[in-house]
Design an enzyme around this catalytic site. Structure first.
Site, mmCIF file in Angstrom:
data_model
loop_
_atom_site.group_PDB
_atom_site.id
_atom_site.type_symbol
_atom_site.label_atom_id
_atom_site.label_comp_id
_atom_site.label_asym_id
_atom_site.label_seq_id
_atom_site.Cartn_x
_atom_site.Cartn_y
_atom_site.Cartn_z
ATOM 1 N N TYR A 1 0.815 -1.222 0.000
ATOM 2 C CA TYR A 1 0.000 0.000 0.000
ATOM 3 C C TYR A 1 0.848 1.272 0.000
ATOM 4 O O TYR A 1 0.380 2.318 -0.430
ATOM 5 C CB TYR A 1 -0.921 0.035 1.225
ATOM 6 N N THR A 2 2.048 1.206 0.517
ATOM 7 C CA THR A 2 2.850 2.419 0.648
ATOM 8 C C THR A 2 3.776 2.598 -0.549
ATOM 9 O O THR A 2 4.096 1.642 -1.262
ATOM 10 C CB THR A 2 3.706 2.381 1.924
#
Length: 751
Positions: A126-127
């Site tokens: 997600y990052t």
């Protein structure tokens, strides 16, 4: 037992203890050198170094676009660091957290955790991330011959052994790690302070630690909380490489409330509020009314503590919270790192800076040497190209007419192999007339650079000057002001139990049968209270609810009971024997209350006594403590408070109607014992109970003595007592007729 291994077709037998010892030693060295400890050169552990290098190879410079963190982690563990992806990602997250690293090396986009919960970061899918601009101090010189390269774990790629850091990164971001048999805890520091110290050391290699300390005041954490450790203690830590320091939250008063605006490094605001709330629930913070967390984007830390009233001493309250919560935290300093000799060692500050300066001087020398080689190679090629340009027709003829033009060119124009190859690879249009001017201009510039580089290499002073200049450039580009102020504070103290109790006046009443109770105020008439059948009033004492009441038994032992814990005087109270483990058969002969430094007169009716302090009588032991030694046939008398141990007079009265007055300074101050003779009582008459001391007390100038005999009483001022003055231990003088049998002695103010 033995371990068998094959060498070719021949089995080798090794004693098991030798095999395990070698295996464990190999593992230990691996953990120490290749996992847990940073290198003094770049201040990085291997996993951190590999993450930064992998990101640079992916093109994730600070000016690039963000890429998914999973992409970076995949490259790290696939190419350089064959360990778990979670370990690599957590190391990467730490380098991206501005509240963990003083100068973050990774620029993260997405959820990278929060100060309250650093582990709350999102999964790597997600990052997104890229290198922070600060990572340039590690990477900018990497391709300039400054680093040693080693094969990766499978030999398919190469990775740098140490990054060519342009500043002492080992002190800038610090690190923590646990190896086998050793650990490291290096605190972060301020870049400008470190650079200032390095420049001073370059100028003055023999500078003292005190001179360096003038530049580096202490660690500088990524928080605005205060470092409250004394400068001398910080200096000792720098001198040995080991020590500790404390950080304390920053607060101020706002509309009567306590507002916390900065917390110690890695302290969680939510956990601190939880710690305070648990104390409130346990009724250990009666002066706190409410807690609030008003932190937001504009105010990352804003915790509110609401006191119950404006009479609460906020300084005292905060001192208690500093001791009992994470509002004050201690940090270990253990500057253990791998030195330039490749060995782990706990190093003092000066040695760290000196070794890094050696490392940096070597890096710069390698960089200049590498550049000089390139300049010389280019000049060599330009020399050959210029020869070809000046003899262009002959060169073209040789190239067109010869099957192997290279050896002909070498022989005809005295070119080197490299020059001849370069001429042959040069495009024809680059040999135009205008190119001659360009070549000569480039030669001129390169010759100047060559001269400059050679001067630097041949002069250690020029080399140092260059290092100083580059350090100043780093400080100018990345430096900032100190975040953690160093303010020496007094050591905080937690509340003791009595501090938490509301202080109000109370009267403690003890009955003849040993029942005890407490009433509010000092206006109580103890004779008006209800007593159990067959019981009656014995004695009372006035004090404060946050004090202990001292009980004195007939055996000369003293006991302590918290006044606030006693039952109300509205009932009959409770038996003292239920609170204490007093010996069977003893009675309680007196009560005492007051401040710990209050002086008190203790005596037995045998005519002996001494001065003590109330703190000498205190005890946490339910069985009490032996305080007064009682002569054979004697009994303990009611204790008397002393107003001034230097000026008061002692009044001793016997049952024979004799009274003796003498200075209290004639008595010793003891914590326990028999004391000195107050008034003369023959031991034979004492044992027969024919003669004994009825009462003893002390008096000051503004008080009067009341002697009770039956229903009559006699009031005497200090001036009336001259007739009874005498040396301590005498018989005393007779009292007036009618007062030969004194029942009670009281001291009252003349007001």
């Amino acid at each position: 037992m033995t371990e068998t291994s094959l060498i070719g077709d021949i089995p080798e037998q090794i004693p098991l203890h030798d095999y395990t010892e070698k295996a464990y030693l190999d593992y230990s060295m691996y953990v120490i050198l290749d996992r847990a400890l940073p290198n003094i050169g770049d201040g990085l552990k291997p996993v951190q170094r590999r993450i930064i290098y992998a990101m640079s190879e992916l093109g994730l410079k600070s000016t690039a676009k963000y890429k998914k963190s999973a992409r970076t982690v995949g490259d790290v563990i696939g190419k350089f660091h064959p360990h778990g992806d979670s370990a690599a990602y957590e190391a990467m997250v730490l380098m991206a957290q501005s509240f963990s690293y003083r100068y973050p090396l990774v620029d993260g986009q997405g959820n990278w955790g929060a100060p309250d919960d650093p582990k709350s970061f999102a999964a790597m899918r997600y990052t997104e991330s890229k290198l922070a601009r600060f990572a340039d101090i590690l990477l900018s010189e990497l391709g300039q011959g400054t680093a040693d390269w080693k094969p990766n774990f499978d030999g398919s790629l190469e990775e740098p052994s140490i990054m060519p850091a342009r500043a002492p990164h080992v002190l800038l971001n610090g690190t923590t790690g646990i190896a086998v048999g050793m650990a490291t805890d290096i605190p972060p520091h301020n870049l400008r302070e470190i650079v200032g110290a390095c420049i001073h050391l370059l100028d003055q290699p023999k500078a003292t630690l005190e001179e360096i300390h003038a530049y580096i005041k202490g660690p500088d954490y990524p928080t605005d909380a205060e470092i409250v450790t004394a400068q001398n203690d910080i200096l000792k830590s720098y001198e040995t490489g080991r020590g500790s320091l404390k950080m304390r939250a920053v607060w101020h008063k706002e509309d009567g409330d306590i507002v916390l605006t900065a917390l110690p490094h890695q302290a969680s605001g939510a956990k601190i509020l939880e710690q305070i709330a648990s104390q409130m629930n346990a009724k250990k913070l009666p002066m706190v009314n409410d807690l609030r967390d008003e932190s937001d984007h504009e105010n990352p830390t804003r915790l509110i503590i609401v006191p119950k009233s404006n009479r609460v001493d906020l300084e005292v309250l905060m001192n208690h919270l500093f001791v009992t919560t994470d509002l004050e935290k201690s940090y270990r300093i253990n500057m253990n790192m791998i030195g330039i000799n490749g060995r782990p060692e706990v190093k003092p500050l000066k040695k760290i800076l000196s070794e890094w300066i050696k490392f940096r001087l070597n890096v710069v020398k390698r960089r200049i040497t590498h550049r000089l080689e390139k300049v010389e190679k280019r000049l060599h090629l330009l020399d050959g190209l210029l020869i070809a340009l000046l003899n262009i027709d002959e060169v073209i003829r040789i190239v067109r007419g010869e099957d192997e033009p290279k050896p002909i060119l070498i022989q005809r124009f005295s070119l080197s192999d490299i020059q001849a190859e370069y001429v042959l690879e040069t495009k024809l249009r680059q040999l135009a007339r205008l190119e001659e001017f360009k070549i000569k201009a480039e030669q001129k510039e390169l010759a100047k650079e060559q001269e400059k580089l050679e001067k630097i290499l041949n002069s250690s002073q020029r080399l140092k000057s260059l290092v100083k200049k580059e350090l100043l450039e780093v400080a100018e580009e990345f430096g900032d002001d100190r975040r953690s102020p160093i303010i020496e504070r007094v050591e905080a103290k937690a509340f003791c139990e009595t501090d938490l109790i509301v202080s109000e006046s109370v009267t403690i009443v003890l009955s003849d049968k040993g029942w005890i109770r407490s009433a509010k105020g000092h206006d109580l008439d103890p004779l008006s209270l209800n007593y159990k059948e067959g019981d009656k009033f014995f004695c009372e004492v006035k004090g404060r609810s946050n004090q202990n009441v001292i009980l004195l038994d007939s055996g000369g032992r003293t006991y302590s009971i918290s006044a606030h814990s006693l039952p109300s005087a509205r009932g009959h109270g409770e038996p003292v024997t239920g609170r204490l483990n007093a010996p069977s058969g003893v009675n309680f002969n007196g009560l005492v209350m007051g401040e710990d430094n209050q002086h008190i007169l203790l005596a037995t009716d045998a005519g002996y006594g001494f001065v003590a302090k109330i703190e000498d009588l205190q005890t946490k032991n339910r069985s009490g403590k032996a305080t007064i030694s009682i002569p054979k046939g004697g009994k303990v008398l009611l204790p008397a408070l002393i107003s001034d141990p230097n000026k008061d007079l002692v009044i001793a009265v016997s049952n024979e109607g004799r009274m003796l007055v003498f200075p209290i300074t004639d008595l010793p101050q003891l914590a326990r014992g028999k004391g000195n003779k107050l008034i003369s009582i023959p031991s034979s008459r004492l044992q027969a109970r024919e003669e004994y001391m009825v009462a003893v007390t002390s008096i000051r100038e503004d008080q009067q003595l009341l002697l009770y005999s039956g229903k009559r009483y006699l009031g005497l001022k200090l001036s009336d007592l001259e007739h009874y003055r005498g040396e301590r231990g005498r018989r005393g003088n007779k009292l007036p007729r009618g007062f030969q049998k004194v029942d009670k002695v009281e001291i009252k103010s003349l007001d």
